[in-house]
Design an enzyme around this catalytic site. Sequence first.
Site, mmCIF file in Angstrom:
data_model
loop_
_atom_site.group_PDB
_atom_site.id
_atom_site.type_symbol
_atom_site.label_atom_id
_atom_site.label_comp_id
_atom_site.label_asym_id
_atom_site.label_seq_id
_atom_site.Cartn_x
_atom_site.Cartn_y
_atom_site.Cartn_z
ATOM 1 N N LYS A 79 41.694 37.782 42.668
ATOM 2 C CA LYS A 79 40.834 38.630 43.490
ATOM 3 C C LYS A 79 40.272 37.846 44.671
ATOM 4 C CE LYS A 79 36.483 41.190 43.522
ATOM 5 N NZ LYS A 79 35.266 41.558 42.771
ATOM 6 N N ASP A 107 39.005 45.116 42.934
ATOM 7 C CA ASP A 107 37.683 44.952 42.328
ATOM 8 C C ASP A 107 37.549 45.905 41.147
ATOM 9 O OD1 ASP A 107 37.302 47.448 43.442
ATOM 10 O OD2 ASP A 107 35.439 46.941 44.463
#
Length: 254
Positions: A134, A153
Amino acid sequence: MADPAALRRLALEIHERLAPVYGAPLPRFQSLGPLEELVSSFINHRTRNRDAKRAYHALRERFPDWADLRDAPTAEVEALLAPCTWPEQKAPRLQEVLRRITEARGALDLDFLGDLPVPEARAWLEALPGVGPKTSAAVLSFSTLRGRALPVDSHHHRVAQRVGLIPKSVAVGPSHARLEALMPEAWGEQEVYDHHQLFMRHGQKVCHYRGPECDHCVLLDLCPEGRARLPDAVAHEAGPSGEAPPPERRDLFG
């Protein structure tokens, strides 16, 4: 196992439905350099955006030069990170990341990542302590490098699971590779950025963790969870073919 081609078609259909709702192509929400984006993404982990921004600005005000942050007493950095979750972990880890970059590159500068293919740039970042898929995707996509990388996310991940793009058993980290594989090869960095933003905003505005507003969702007929929550609404709206049209759109920002 789901048909990969069918999943790619589903991902594209979702993108095309959400794009007019949230106004794609979407403007960039910030224009930080890659090192600044790395620090911002690092302290943002599991922290509300407003708290992370407060901590980031406190760091920048106290340490205009990242080298000063790297070499500062860790207790001082931890105090500045107090608005974030786990400042006692993030402070020493952030300083370690800055030391590793200095050792590897001789300076605190990540602009060189823009000269690397995206997979290589992400691998370089993910070799740093505490940096996962991420964060590496966020650094390349959100920063001024504008790389073709897809961050995922918790909101994006939740929507993707509910519509069946990834199984419930797939965690956020491993979901990056699966969801990236569903994007059209012809997409550039703007479409990839939009894809993340569309899923994220839909998760924030409609597909909440608790109490998702399925009756206002433009994806209802595509979503197994939504259809299970509102079977009567789907059946009532079904056309002659038996397929339900998407619910009427509403102004989600009103």
